[in-house]
Design a protein around this motif. Structure first.
Motif, PDB file in Angstrom:
ATOM      1  N   ALA A 144      26.526  41.861  14.196  1.00  0.00           N
ATOM      2  CA  ALA A 144      26.942  41.166  15.419  1.00  0.00           C
ATOM      3  C   ALA A 144      28.208  40.343  15.175  1.00  0.00           C
ATOM      4  O   ALA A 144      29.075  40.247  16.050  1.00  0.00           O
ATOM      5  CB  ALA A 144      25.816  40.267  15.926  1.00  0.00           C
ATOM      6  N   GLU A 145      28.347  39.758  13.984  1.00  0.00           N
ATOM      7  CA  GLU A 145      29.557  39.005  13.654  1.00  0.00           C
ATOM      8  C   GLU A 145      30.779  39.923  13.662  1.00  0.00           C
ATOM      9  O   GLU A 145      31.851  39.542  14.157  1.00  0.00           O
ATOM     10  CB  GLU A 145      29.406  38.354  12.279  1.00  0.00           C
ATOM     11  N   ARG A 148      31.639  40.717  17.176  1.00  0.00           N
ATOM     12  CA  ARG A 148      32.281  39.557  17.793  1.00  0.00           C
ATOM     13  C   ARG A 148      33.767  39.515  17.444  1.00  0.00           C
ATOM     14  O   ARG A 148      34.620  39.231  18.304  1.00  0.00           O
ATOM     15  CB  ARG A 148      31.576  38.276  17.337  1.00  0.00           C
ATOM     16  N   ALA A 151      35.529  42.218  19.385  1.00  0.00           N
ATOM     17  CA  ALA A 151      35.670  41.819  20.788  1.00  0.00           C
ATOM     18  C   ALA A 151      36.806  40.804  20.932  1.00  0.00           C
ATOM     19  O   ALA A 151      37.610  40.868  21.873  1.00  0.00           O
ATOM     20  CB  ALA A 151      34.353  41.238  21.307  1.00  0.00           C
ATOM     21  N   ALA A 152      36.895  39.862  19.986  1.00  0.00           N
ATOM     22  CA  ALA A 152      37.962  38.865  20.027  1.00  0.00           C
ATOM     23  C   ALA A 152      39.333  39.515  19.874  1.00  0.00           C
ATOM     24  O   ALA A 152      40.328  39.023  20.417  1.00  0.00           O
ATOM     25  CB  ALA A 152      37.748  37.824  18.927  1.00  0.00           C
ATOM     26  N   ASP A 160      28.218  40.034  25.149  1.00  0.00           N
ATOM     27  CA  ASP A 160      26.980  39.631  24.471  1.00  0.00           C
ATOM     28  C   ASP A 160      26.893  40.413  23.174  1.00  0.00           C
ATOM     29  O   ASP A 160      26.388  41.533  23.127  1.00  0.00           O
ATOM     30  CB  ASP A 160      25.778  39.918  25.374  1.00  0.00           C
ATOM     31  N   THR A 161      27.410  39.842  22.091  1.00  0.00           N
ATOM     32  CA  THR A 161      27.524  40.587  20.844  1.00  0.00           C
ATOM     33  C   THR A 161      26.167  40.940  20.242  1.00  0.00           C
ATOM     34  O   THR A 161      26.020  41.998  19.626  1.00  0.00           O
ATOM     35  CB  THR A 161      28.355  39.796  19.816  1.00  0.00           C
ATOM     36  N   ASP A 162      25.178  40.072  20.398  1.00  0.00           N
ATOM     37  CA  ASP A 162      23.853  40.385  19.873  1.00  0.00           C
ATOM     38  C   ASP A 162      23.279  41.616  20.572  1.00  0.00           C
ATOM     39  O   ASP A 162      22.680  42.492  19.930  1.00  0.00           O
ATOM     40  CB  ASP A 162      22.904  39.197  20.043  1.00  0.00           C
TER      41      ASP A 162
END
Length: 213
Positions: A144-145, A148, A151-152, A160-162
């Motif tokens: 998920a990190e 994220r 996505a950034a 919703d990365t999770d």
């Protein structure tokens, strides 16, 4: 005149900490072989004692129940898996989306690893009997990190990365993993796994690309 006394044999003392750790490691290693070969239910503590060539007290002082012993086996497997993950993560490409792909591929490989599959199968069976024997997954939050970061960087639409991490694992891992648990070895061949992963990854990225949802 005094006569020399015959020296008494030295009494075996308690094992040192290092010796005790070696004994515990040997017990876990032999138990792992038995659990993988014949399953949790069919493996007995007596079989572990015989395989290790130790006394009953030596085993039960360290592992009071078979569940405790299986937990130690799975913990050791988790430690090896974590070391494997860290080695793979250290070789990740710099581009965020490529990093996600790199880690996602590791998830597929890890979930199709024969030893981990065998332990996962036994843990699942025991969990169905209301005796969960493994803890939480420590790897999905790391995926998920990476999502994220992608996505950034604008490479994934992931508010919703999770949730996206869960969906990525579901899309790329759960199907093959569940099939392998049932005995399907289609993706045991590395070339077949490469081809399958490339197709699944393209489908996932096209569905998650910015501006498509």
């Amino acid at each position: 005149m005094t006569t020399a006394k015959t020296p008494r044999p030295a009494r075996a003392g308690r094992p040192t900490k290092r010796q005790s750790e070696r004994i515990a490691a040997e017990i876990v290693a032999r138990a792992r072989e038995l659990f993988i070969a014949q399953g949790f239910a069919a493996t007995t503590m007596e079989q572990v004692i015989a395989a290790c060539g130790i006394g009953k007290d030596t085993l039960y002082r360290r592992f009071a129940t078979k569940e405790e012993l299986f937990a130690a086996v799975t913990q050791k497997a988790l430690e090896r898996t974590e070391a494997w993950f860290e080695a793979v993560a250290a070789e990740c490409p710099e581009r965020p989306l490529d990093r996600v792909r790199h880690l996602a591929r590791w998830f597929l490989d890890a979930n199709l690893d024969p030893e981990l599959l065998a332990l996962k199968r036994e843990a699942f069976i025991e969990a169905m009997r209301a005796r969960p024997l493994v803890g939480a997954d420590p790897f999905t939050p790391k995926l998920a990190e990476a999502i994220r970061a992608a996505a950034a960087a604008g490479e994934l639409a992931a508010p919703d990365t999770d949730f996206v991490a869960d969906q990525l694992i579901a899309a790329l891992v759960l199907g093959p993993s569940n099939a392998a648990l049932m005995g399907d070895d289609t993706l045991a061949d590395p070339a077949a796994r490469d081809a399958w992963f490339d197709r699944a990854w393209r489908l996932f990225v096209e569905g998650a690309a910015p501006g498509r949802g």
